[in-house]
Motif scaffolding. Structure first.
Motif, PDB file in Angstrom:
ATOM      1  N   LYS A   1      -7.549  12.071  -4.607  1.00 48.14           N
ATOM      2  CA  LYS A   1      -8.860  12.646  -4.891  1.00 48.14           C
ATOM      3  C   LYS A   1      -8.779  13.424  -6.197  1.00 48.14           C
ATOM      4  O   LYS A   1      -8.071  14.430  -6.306  1.00 48.14           O
TER       5      LYS A   1
ATOM      6  N   LYS B   1     -11.790  -5.905  -8.122  1.00 49.96           N
ATOM      7  CA  LYS B   1     -10.596  -5.590  -7.342  1.00 49.96           C
ATOM      8  C   LYS B   1     -10.476  -4.076  -7.206  1.00 49.96           C
ATOM      9  O   LYS B   1     -10.705  -3.336  -8.149  1.00 49.96           O
ATOM     10  N   ALA B   2     -10.105  -3.627  -6.038  1.00 49.92           N
ATOM     11  CA  ALA B   2     -10.072  -2.179  -5.803  1.00 49.92           C
ATOM     12  C   ALA B   2      -8.882  -1.811  -4.930  1.00 49.92           C
ATOM     13  O   ALA B   2      -8.490  -2.571  -4.048  1.00 49.92           O
ATOM     14  N   PHE B   3      -8.344  -0.648  -5.204  1.00 52.26           N
ATOM     15  CA  PHE B   3      -7.279  -0.064  -4.392  1.00 52.26           C
ATOM     16  C   PHE B   3      -7.838   1.213  -3.804  1.00 52.26           C
ATOM     17  O   PHE B   3      -8.404   2.037  -4.516  1.00 52.26           O
ATOM     18  N   LYS B   4      -7.705   1.382  -2.511  1.00 50.54           N
ATOM     19  CA  LYS B   4      -8.374   2.482  -1.815  1.00 50.54           C
ATOM     20  C   LYS B   4      -7.513   3.734  -1.651  1.00 50.54           C
ATOM     21  O   LYS B   4      -7.932   4.676  -0.994  1.00 50.54           O
ATOM     22  N   GLY B   5      -6.327   3.725  -2.231  1.00 49.04           N
ATOM     23  CA  GLY B   5      -5.415   4.834  -1.964  1.00 49.04           C
ATOM     24  C   GLY B   5      -5.296   5.866  -3.055  1.00 49.04           C
ATOM     25  O   GLY B   5      -4.363   6.678  -3.036  1.00 49.04           O
ATOM     26  N   TYR B   6      -6.236   5.859  -4.010  1.00 49.80           N
ATOM     27  CA  TYR B   6      -6.130   6.824  -5.103  1.00 49.80           C
ATOM     28  C   TYR B   6      -6.243   8.259  -4.597  1.00 49.80           C
ATOM     29  O   TYR B   6      -6.917   8.531  -3.602  1.00 49.80           O
TER      30      TYR B   6
ATOM     31  N   ASN C   1     -13.652  -6.880  -3.687  1.00 56.52           N
ATOM     32  CA  ASN C   1     -14.952  -6.395  -3.230  1.00 56.52           C
ATOM     33  C   ASN C   1     -16.007  -7.323  -3.801  1.00 56.52           C
ATOM     34  O   ASN C   1     -15.938  -7.704  -4.969  1.00 56.52           O
TER      35      ASN C   1
ATOM     36  N   ASN D   1      -3.744   8.977 -11.056  1.00 51.33           N
ATOM     37  CA  ASN D   1      -4.574   7.792 -10.802  1.00 51.33           C
ATOM     38  C   ASN D   1      -4.664   6.912 -12.045  1.00 51.33           C
ATOM     39  O   ASN D   1      -4.619   5.683 -11.953  1.00 51.33           O
TER      40      ASN D   1
ATOM     41  N   TYR E   1       0.840  -1.195   0.000  1.00 47.67           N
ATOM     42  CA  TYR E   1       0.000   0.000   0.000  1.00 47.67           C
ATOM     43  C   TYR E   1       0.877   1.248   0.000  1.00 47.67           C
ATOM     44  O   TYR E   1       0.688   2.159  -0.818  1.00 47.67           O
TER      45      TYR E   1
ATOM     46  N   SER F   1      -7.507  -6.129  -3.092  1.00 42.46           N
ATOM     47  CA  SER F   1      -8.397  -7.063  -2.415  1.00 42.46           C
ATOM     48  C   SER F   1      -9.746  -7.071  -3.097  1.00 42.46           C
ATOM     49  O   SER F   1     -10.168  -6.095  -3.723  1.00 42.46           O
TER      50      SER F   1
END
Length: 371
Positions: free
Chosen positions: A163, A156-161, A139, A110, A81, A137
């Motif tokens: 804004k 699959k998703a990454f939450k750190g993009y 969803n 992004n 991460y 991970s």
């Protein structure tokens, strides 16, 4: 000093992108395999080129961090991460460019990371020994269709993009289009502007029109057809095909243009060509179209782009009460959310619809009885 270079080899009308290690002068195997996979999947040359540069930037960043692309797999979740967050910050600081004065937008950063993640997903499918990235991970959502059959969607998703900034792209206005049309110095540019305004087609789709195959002269219809061998690299996005109807007046003007420039057009099949200079008769390219719009802006003080004309198409059809799904189909959008972002009047329509609903359904819950 750059460690990696994005290169391109052209064979006839086909473009092959690859990434070269400037220290060893060898080709980077995994990234180049992925770029070839994109080529075979009929992705557009511009999309492949963008992915190539995104992966090239990522290789530069990884080398600075003393990591190889595959060594990232052995990192734990938090380490992965932080590593990819670091890549976003590295991009945002402009370290991928020699000129660091102009920083990229968050949305651009992004997009580069999403290209990198697509590369990793390809690697995982090709070489299962690597497993999967921990930060992607799953969803899981279960939904039911119209008849009640349930299905599970996984993504699959990454939450750190970062804004992303709001894209403040407005729709062109009718009076602005008229002014630009009056300022044009040739019929070709006028026809091109009219066709985008009346069809909502992308610039790549417009420049790919074959006047011998894509125009139904009887029904006044123009078809978007996917081809990967256009001399000007124009392509239909997502390898899609669709048709659009234009007005009688514009169609007559289109026929007038073909007749006026027949001595040039008859030697090839592209509708839009260069009409003077050393490249006379060659298919018109997107860069030349944007140069034309820049000249029109300098001449009139009005900024208009092909994308603004697409938004004009969307908004005028929405104001004419076209269903959202129909506008989305006409624009060639995969998702309705994309179409909604084109519509300047959506908020006003929503407010007006809500007002009318409550006028017709006042005191739904019998609140007066509680007073």
């Amino acid at each position: 000093m750059k460690n990696y270079e994005v290169a391109m080899q052209k064979e006839a009308s086909k473009k092959y992108y690859y990434i070269r290690n400037l220290e060893t002068m060898s080709i980077e195997k995994l990234p180049t395999q992925y770029l070839m996979h994109m080529f075979r999947a009929n992705r557009s040359p511009n999309t492949i080129r963008r992915s190539a540069f995104a992966i090239g930037y990522y290789l530069e960043y990884s080398k600075e961090q003393e990591k190889s692309p595959t060594s990232v797999y052995i990192l734990g979740y938090e380490q992965q991460y932080d590593f990819f967050i670091g890549f976003l910050e590295w991009l945002r600081m402009g370290k991928h460019k020699e000129n660091m004065d102009k920083k990229p937008r968050n949305g651009t950063c992004n997009a580069y990371l999403k290209d990198v993640f697509r590369f990793y997903l390809f690697v995982e499918m090709q070489y299962q020994q690597f497993g999967g990235l921990n930060v992607l991970s799953y969803n899981q959502v279960t939904i039911a269709d119209a008849v009640g059959v349930k299905r599970t969607l996984r993504s699959k998703a990454f939450k750190g993009y970062l804004k992303a900034e709001e894209r403040n792209v407005r729709a062109a206005q009718t009076n602005e289009i008229i002014t630009i049309l009056e300022a044009c110095t040739n019929i070709r540019d006028q026809v091109l502007i009219l066709l985008i305004s009346e069809s909502g087609y992308r610039i790549g789709e417009i420049l790919g029109i074959d006047y011998t195959k894509d125009i139904d002269y009887e029904k006044r219809m123009i078809r978007v057809d996917f081809r990967d061998d256009n001399a000007n690299d124009a392509r239909a996005k997502n390898a899609e095909e669709r048709e659009g109807k234009i007005s009688e007046e514009t169609f007559e003007f289109l026929q007038y243009y073909i007749a006026e420039y027949w001595d040039i057009l008859q030697h090839q099949n592209h509708l839009f060509v260069n009409i003077k200079g050393d490249t006379k008769g060659e298919p018109l390219k997107a860069d030349s179209v944007y140069d034309m719009f820049t000249r029109m802006e300098n001449k009139t003080g009005i900024q208009i782009t092909p994308h603004m004309l697409r938004r004009y198409f969307a908004n005028t059809r929405w104001e004419a009460d076209w269903p959202l799904e129909l506008i989305s189909k006409a624009l060639g959008h995969k998702h309705l959310d994309t179409t909604i972002r084109y519509l300047n009047v959506m908020d006003n329509k929503l407010k007006d619809a809500s007002r009318k609903f409550y006028e017709q359904n006042s005191d739904i819950y019998g609140i007066k009885n509680f007073l």
